[in-house]
Write an enzyme that holds these catalytic residues in place. Structure first.
Site, PDB file in Angstrom:
ATOM      1  N   GLU A 157      -3.297  -0.872  -2.939  1.00 31.78           N
ATOM      2  CA  GLU A 157      -4.183   0.071  -3.636  1.00 31.78           C
ATOM      3  C   GLU A 157      -3.572   0.690  -4.879  1.00 31.78           C
ATOM      4  OE1 GLU A 157      -3.764  -0.225  -0.443  1.00 31.78           O
ATOM      5  OE2 GLU A 157      -5.724  -0.322   0.525  1.00 31.78           O
TER       6      GLU A 157
ATOM      7  N   GLU B  39      -5.260  -1.606   7.092  1.00 26.41           N
ATOM      8  CA  GLU B  39      -5.599  -0.298   7.679  1.00 26.41           C
ATOM      9  C   GLU B  39      -6.397  -0.475   8.973  1.00 26.41           C
ATOM     10  OE1 GLU B  39      -7.176   1.404   3.926  1.00 26.41           O
ATOM     11  OE2 GLU B  39      -5.837   3.085   4.362  1.00 26.41           O
TER      12      GLU B  39
END
Ligand code: NAD
Length: 702
Positions: free
Chosen positions: A126, A106
């Site tokens: 995730e 990210e």
């Protein structure tokens, strides 16, 4: 010590961050990166910025030490750091090598360019913790790789090699060598800094089939993961990438916060940390010296001995394999070769690697040859007489300091240790079948096992790529001891009115990999039969339904007999409800005088899971397990307990022990079964009374 290095190369600032082992984005790393970005912004001689990770990798994501602590949210938090990068007025190039996962990816997505080395792997894992990427990952990745690839990456959570992403807008270049050099070169190119900044947030998502693609994917994941909310939320967030950036980001954020609170994510995160905690033993600190394990021996070339040998060979450790006779030895070696050959055939193993591993294996009938082994694991018949014979021999022949391990599943390891003059060197290593596949390894600590023997065995577990959990000595250790009340209740449920397929269906809907009767058929119903016969001989008051014995008397041992609780007319993978079994159950009910009643799936699940929980509580009280999460790890890695439920003890904690106790007392009023079975363990009584939980109770853990 500074975790971030700052240097300039011409008019480019190179910011390199490090935080071993995976360059986790801890608060201090985030702060230092932010400070370095400010420094680069303020330096008028700097025109571009390269951001990279030290030690051959970009970043594995969040620092797991900060998980769930205030440090994870302390400014600059991950989202604030990402905002800084995104809004930088000077172009930022992420130079990516090695691992680039989760928050790490990210961060790189907020850079304006990305250059990766060919060996890099990028992913957003995730979902494996029941979450979605919550710092813009769903919005930015989708803009760069498109909806279909974003769904693949985010819903699977798997890392993808940079080479496979080379054609997407995610990576501006994939280089064979050092990505930092390539990034500096790009930054130094004429006009580079003068070009308008390319912010990923400004890229519009163009996908004419957006709705259809997402709906198709949602239907797929709902069918595949009926108990998991995160995959659907991932797809919703990906779909929102078609909206204005801030709107999509808000949808992603809301989903992240909501998912954090779901029992599924709490359970998956518990499972993640429980595995890491399992290798820690209070009175065996990490500084405990370990013995070297460079050569191993395995006694018994049967089912388990063969699988255990493969574990060592896979880890590059040479193995002597000992058998009682030549025929058994040849058969064992052929089975090991067969397993490797199967992997070669499936393309999972190169022929040369198969040959290298087989060359590490030395078959022998002579105990004297294995004397130099650093560890010997006994996997002979489950009989105390045979174990005595083997351990007396091992005591005589093995070099001083060798670890003598037994793979027994039910016998007393203290007694086995006492067959030798070196009980300090004796330990249990309880592998699960198939030993080369199953991740769980119960390490059985006998009364006299030396701390360095335990530390060495724990380390060996890691080398063999197992999840090791320490158990004290008791009948069945942690896993099989809990299995007995579980299978007992399963039989009572059949007596009272359920069918094998109803019981299995209820357990599988709860999330178990396989229901109890399908497991019985897979493992062989004769194993439990012989244990029950032994128990009945040893303990006249032993109570267990005789129904499974009657099944075995018909020769219905399971898949190997093509008949067990189910029929297998189409092979082992296709169990079919059996008329013979239905009739057997009906006859049995008549014989014991039970009128069948309708049983709900909720009763099935609660009775079976709480049977595990009550025994688990006793195991904790007796300090057979050091912590509740160790019991969870045993069930998650060895018994197919659903990870999204976190293990039996964590599941009971989430339900609440007050409610668990109430249900147990309710089941205790059922006249069928066994008086006293549902008496809650004293630990449950105590915690239910105080509102405590197994996983936070210090009394049980200390
Ligand atoms: P198995 O019958 O497949 O193999 C045992 C092997 O030991 C046979 O090949 C036999 O010839 C050999 N053997 C017997 N006496 C010997 C001796 N004195 N010296 C050398 N070899 C000898 O049994 P298994 O299923 O592999 O079980 C082995 C051990 O592992 C048992 O203690 C069992 O309880 C335990 N265990 C089994 C499982 C399982 O699922 N099968 C799981 C965990 C633990």
């Amino acid at each position: 010590m500074a975790q971030v290095d700052y240097r300039t190369d011409g008019s480019t600032a190179v910011i390199a961050f490090g935080n071993p082992p995976v360059n986790g984005l801890s608060h201090s790393v985030r702060s230092e990166i932010a400070a370095a970005l400010e420094r680069a912004a303020a330096d008028t001689s700097v025109r571009a910025i390269v951001l990279t990770g030290k030690g051959g990798m970009f970043s594995g994501g969040a620092d797991i030490k900060e998980f769930g602590t205030p440090a994870a949210l302390r400014g600059p938090n991950l989202r604030q750091l990402i905002e800084l990068l995104d809004m930088s007025e000077k172009p930022v190039i992420a130079a990516i090598s090695g691992t680039c996962l989760g928050g790490g990816l990210e961060v790189s997505l907020a850079a304006h360019y990305r250059i990766a080395s060919a060996d890099a792997k990028l992913g957003l894992p995730e979902v494996k913790l029941g979450l979605l990427p919550g710092a813009g990952g769903t919005q930015r990745l989708t803009r760069l790789v498109g909806v279909a690839t974003a769904i693949n990456m985010i819903v699977s959570g798997e890392a993808v090699p940079a080479k496979m992403l080379a054609k997407t807008a995610l990576l501006d270049r994939v280089v064979e060598g050092d990505p930092v050099a390539a990034a500096v070169e790009l930054a130094a190119a004429k006009d580079f800094a003068a070009k308008p900044l390319r912010r990923v947030r400004d890229i519009p998502l163009v996908e004419p089939n957006l709705e259809a693609l997402c709906e198709f994917a949602r239907n797929g994941v709902k069918a595949q993961f009926p108990n998991l909310p995160a995959p659907v939320r991932c797809i919703d967030a990906i779909e929102a990438a078609a909206k204005p950036f801030e709107e999509g980001l808000a949808i992603e954020r809301r989903s992240f916060v909501e998912l954090m609170l779901t029992p599924e994510s709490q359970s998956l995160r518990h499972a993640f940390f429980a595995e890491r905690a399992a290798s820690k033993v209070d009175d065996v600190p990490e500084s405990t010296p370990v013995r070297k394990i460079e050569k191993a021996a395995v006694i018994g070339a049967g089912t388990m001995g063969g699988g255990i040998s493969i574990c060592f060979l896979n880890a590059g450790i040479p193995v002597w394999l000992v058998e009682a006779n030549k025929e058994g030895l040849d058969k064992g070696i052929a089975r090991i070769a067969g397993i490797f050959d199967g992997q070669v055939k499936k393309g999972k193993l190169a022929q040369a690697e198969r040959d290298r591993r087989m060359a590490l294996l030395t078959p022998t009938l002579d105990y004297a040859t294995i004397a130099p082994a650093d560890i010997v694991i006994e996997a002979v018949f489950e009989s105390m007489e045979v174990k005595q014979q083997v351990f007396t021999t091992l005591d005589r022949v093995m070099k001083p300091g060798a670890i003598l391990a037994t793979n027994t599943s039910t016998l007393d390891v203290n007694q086995i240790a006492a067959f030798t003059k070196r009980p300090l060197d004796v330990v249990g290593t309880h592998f699960f079948s198939p030993a080369n596949v199953m991740r769980l390894l119960e390490i059985v600590r006998a009364k006299k096992t030396a701390p360095d023997v335990l530390a060495t065995t724990l380390k060996l577990g890691k080398t063999l790529r197992k999840v090791a959990v320490v158990s004290g000595v008791c009948d069945g250790f942690i896993g099989n001891r809990m299995l007995e009340p579980y299978t007992k209740q399963a039989s009572y449920l059949l007596e009272e009115g359920a069918t094998p397929q109803q019981v299995d269906g209820a357990l599988e809907a709860f999330g178990f990999a396989m229901g109890v009767f399908r497991v019985g058929d897979l493992a062989g119903n004769d194993i439990g039969w012989s244990i029950r016969k032994r128990r009945r001989a040893e303990r006249p008051d032993y109570k267990f339904s005789t129904l499974p014995d009657k099944l075995c008397e018909l020769g219905r041992f399971g898949q190997k007999a093509s008949a067990g609780w189910y029929d297998y007319p189409e092979g082992p993978r296709k169990p079919k409800p059996s008329k013979v079994v239905d009739e057997l159950i009906a006859r049995h009910r008549q014989e014991i005088g039970v009128t069948p009643r309708k049983i709900t799936n909720a009763e099935i699940v609660d009775r079976l899971v709480y049977a595990l929980v009550n025994e688990g509580a006793k195991i904790l009280e007796e300090k057979i397990a050091a912590r509740a999460s160790d019991i969870d790890v045993v069930y998650l890695t060895g018994y197919g307990f659903p990870p999204s439920r976190g293990g039996p003890m964590f599941y009971a904690d989430l339900v609440g022990l007050y409610e668990v106790r109430r249900r147990m007392l309710q089941f205790g009023r059922n006249p069928h079964g066994e008086p006293g079975f549902w008496k809650p363990a004293p630990l449950i009584e105590r915690l239910a009374g105080t509102g405590g939980t197994f996983n936070t109770d210090k009394g049980a853990a200390s």
